[in-house]
Design a protein around this motif. Structure first.
Motif, mmCIF file in Angstrom:
data_model
loop_
_atom_site.group_PDB
_atom_site.id
_atom_site.type_symbol
_atom_site.label_atom_id
_atom_site.label_comp_id
_atom_site.label_asym_id
_atom_site.label_seq_id
_atom_site.Cartn_x
_atom_site.Cartn_y
_atom_site.Cartn_z
ATOM 1 N N GLU A 1 0.832 -1.211 0.000
ATOM 2 C CA GLU A 1 0.000 0.000 0.000
ATOM 3 C C GLU A 1 0.860 1.252 0.000
ATOM 4 O O GLU A 1 0.530 2.246 -0.666
ATOM 5 C CB GLU A 1 -0.932 -0.016 1.205
ATOM 6 N N GLN A 2 1.955 1.217 0.738
ATOM 7 C CA GLN A 2 2.855 2.374 0.731
ATOM 8 C C GLN A 2 3.483 2.586 -0.648
ATOM 9 O O GLN A 2 3.591 3.726 -1.120
ATOM 10 C CB GLN A 2 3.960 2.165 1.786
ATOM 11 N N ASP A 3 3.852 1.498 -1.289
ATOM 12 C CA ASP A 3 4.398 1.627 -2.642
ATOM 13 C C ASP A 3 3.375 2.182 -3.622
ATOM 14 O O ASP A 3 3.692 3.036 -4.470
ATOM 15 C CB ASP A 3 4.912 0.273 -3.133
ATOM 16 N N ILE A 4 2.122 1.698 -3.501
ATOM 17 C CA ILE A 4 1.058 2.202 -4.375
ATOM 18 C C ILE A 4 0.814 3.676 -4.130
ATOM 19 O O ILE A 4 0.630 4.487 -5.062
ATOM 20 C CB ILE A 4 -0.232 1.383 -4.185
ATOM 21 N N ARG A 5 0.822 4.093 -2.859
ATOM 22 C CA ARG A 5 0.580 5.494 -2.528
ATOM 23 C C ARG A 5 1.690 6.382 -3.091
ATOM 24 O O ARG A 5 1.436 7.452 -3.643
ATOM 25 C CB ARG A 5 0.498 5.633 -1.008
ATOM 26 N N VAL A 6 2.922 5.919 -2.983
ATOM 27 C CA VAL A 6 4.039 6.707 -3.523
ATOM 28 C C VAL A 6 3.957 6.797 -5.047
ATOM 29 O O VAL A 6 4.179 7.855 -5.651
ATOM 30 C CB VAL A 6 5.379 6.076 -3.074
ATOM 31 N N ALA A 7 3.569 5.673 -5.683
ATOM 32 C CA ALA A 7 3.459 5.685 -7.151
ATOM 33 C C ALA A 7 2.356 6.632 -7.616
ATOM 34 O O ALA A 7 2.504 7.355 -8.616
ATOM 35 C CB ALA A 7 3.214 4.268 -7.665
ATOM 36 N N ARG A 8 1.223 6.658 -6.901
ATOM 37 C CA ARG A 8 0.127 7.548 -7.280
ATOM 38 C C ARG A 8 0.520 9.011 -7.128
ATOM 39 O O ARG A 8 0.156 9.861 -7.937
ATOM 40 C CB ARG A 8 -1.101 7.246 -6.438
ATOM 41 N N GLU A 9 1.268 9.309 -6.052
ATOM 42 C CA GLU A 9 1.696 10.699 -5.869
ATOM 43 C C GLU A 9 2.633 11.119 -6.993
ATOM 44 O O GLU A 9 2.553 12.242 -7.512
ATOM 45 C CB GLU A 9 2.388 10.845 -4.516
ATOM 46 N N ARG A 10 3.537 10.239 -7.387
ATOM 47 C CA ARG A 10 4.432 10.563 -8.502
ATOM 48 C C ARG A 10 3.644 10.759 -9.802
ATOM 49 O O ARG A 10 3.920 11.676 -10.590
ATOM 50 C CB ARG A 10 5.456 9.464 -8.679
ATOM 51 N N LEU A 11 2.639 9.898 -10.045
ATOM 52 C CA LEU A 11 1.813 10.026 -11.241
ATOM 53 C C LEU A 11 1.021 11.318 -11.226
ATOM 54 O O LEU A 11 0.857 12.001 -12.260
ATOM 55 C CB LEU A 11 0.883 8.820 -11.356
#
Length: 443
Positions: free
Chosen positions: A410-420
């Protein structure tokens, strides 16, 4: 002829001496300081008077003065009579005393004459609680008078006890009568303190006549033994030690036989260990010597662990094991060597309770507590309960590990969404700047 000095001229002419000495007049030597004690003249001439601390350290030490016990003056002594308050016979004695002391003062050592408390009783108390068919009141009074006179020293009381026309009494009879009367008086009289102090006082007057008589009989028989009886007792003691040694040897041989026939299935834990090599079952440092120099515990050579093939369990034996919750383990093969790791000793199941790893113990315990269960205590550690408990611990540990993985993903997904999101917000700005640049005329 040598020339005369100015001093000679003034002497001839009778002139007074000048206040300030001239160059030809010798100066008076300065008064030298006194040399302290404990330091040599040569050393003092070198250091002079400028080192008082060093002189004090090297000073000769003074001896400790003797105390003046006399007070500095003479003391007058008198031979006089004194009054001893501890005596009731009016005897007058004399001693040396200081003349300054009071002649009518009481004897100072009379306070150390402490007498034991001897109870007294009235006629009414004797009639109500103290009557005894073997003792009369007159003889009881005589006993208490003797105890009071000889300060409760019953050996002297027994020696001096001579009641006219009375029954011969032993020391145990006198003690039993005296202590029983004291206990009855304490029990039946009013008591001002608490009950605990009363019982403590009564316990100080406890006396068991039968036990005391038996004890003295045993001591008398022990002291009156003949040399033949003493030798017989020593022989019996040696024989008893031999029997104990034989019993231990028989038990050791029986254990060896069971270990040879049944191997690990015998339940005996003192087996050979491969890491240490074949060792004796008994420690040679713990051998004890018997009364005749014999070894109580002699080393035993362990036998080879020969395992017989396992027999099929009967239905009766299986039913008995099921009824008593007995779980039998498989016997190792004949070629396998019985070691410390392969041997399963008898133990309590409560010592084999599964616990989580120390790193995840707190989180696993929190998960189990959320389910309303306790992980630190198992009420009935049966085989099935321990199995379920181990499954619960493993499931909780797996749940904790899974939650760690989920949180990481979930942390990885959250970081990826913020970058996107950052990239998407930057894209329209870049397009607008490009269109504006195209619309401007070229210079």
């Amino acid at each position: 002829m040598a020339g005369a000095s100015a001093a000679d001229v003034r002497s001839i002419l009778s002139l007074p001496a000048p206040s300030t000495p001239g160059p030809s007049q010798p100066k008076k030597a300065a008064a030298s300081a006194k040399k302290p004690e404990g330091i040599s003249r040569e050393l003092y001439s070198l250091i002079g008077s400028s080192a008082p601390t060093l002189a004090a350290q090297l000073a000769k030490p003074r001896l400790k003065q003797k105390p003046n016990l006399g007070g500095g003056g003479k003391v007058r002594w008198q031979w006089r009579e004194f009054k001893n308050g501890a005596r009731n016979d009016g005897l007058k004695l004399s001693h040396w005393a200081k003349a300054s002391t009071d002649p009518d003062a009481d004897y100072p050592f009379a306070k150390y004459n402490v007498q034991n408390v001897v109870y007294t009783y009235s006629q009414d108390e004797y009639t109500r609680v103290l009557e005894d068919p073997e003792w009369t009141k007159e003889e009881t009074d005589y006993l208490f008078d003797m105890v009071r006179e000889f300060d409760s020293r019953f050996y002297i009381v027994t020696d001096r006890y001579d009641y006219p026309n009375g029954t011969p009494r032993s020391m145990e009879d006198l003690k039993d009568r005296y202590y029983s009367v004291c206990r009855k008086l304490i029990r039946n009289r009013p008591w001002g303190g608490d009950e605990a102090s009363r019982m403590q006082l009564m316990s100080s007057f406890q006396f068991d006549k039968e036990r005391e008589v038996t004890r003295k009989k045993y001591l008398t028989s022990l002291e009156s033994r003949t040399p033949e009886q003493i030798a017989e007792e020593e022989a019996l003691y040696i024989e008893l030690k031999k029997l104990e040694q034989t019993e231990r040897r028989f038990r050791r041989e029986r254990d060896e036989l069971l270990r040879t026939l049944l191997g690990a299935d015998s339940g005996l834990s003192d087996l050979a260990i491969d890491e240490e090599g074949p060792a004796a079952t008994s420690d040679p440092r713990k051998k004890k010597k018997g009364p005749v120099g014999m070894d109580i515990d002699s080393p035993v050579t362990p036998s080879s662990a020969v395992v017989l093939p396992k027999r099929a369990q009967s239905a009766k034996s299986a039913a008995y094991d099921a009824m008593h919750c007995i779980q039998r383990t498989d016997t190792p093969s004949a070629n396998a060597t019985t070691t410390k790791s392969s041997h399963q000793v008898a133990c309590l199941r409560s010592f084999r309770i599964a616990y989580p790893k120390a790193a995840a113990a707190a989180k696993v315990s929190a998960v189990v507590q959320e389910l309303g269960l306790r992980m630190d205590r198992v009420v009935m550690p049966t085989r099935d309960v321990l199995a379920q408990h181990e499954m619960l611990i493993e499931a909780a540990a797996a749940l904790v590990e899974t939650k760690k993985v989920v949180d990481r993903v979930e942390q990885d997904i959250r970081v990826a969404r913020e970058r996107l999101g950052l990239r998407e917000s930057e894209a329209p700005g870049e397009g607008a700047s490009t269109s504006v640049g195209e619309g401007m005329p070229s210079g």
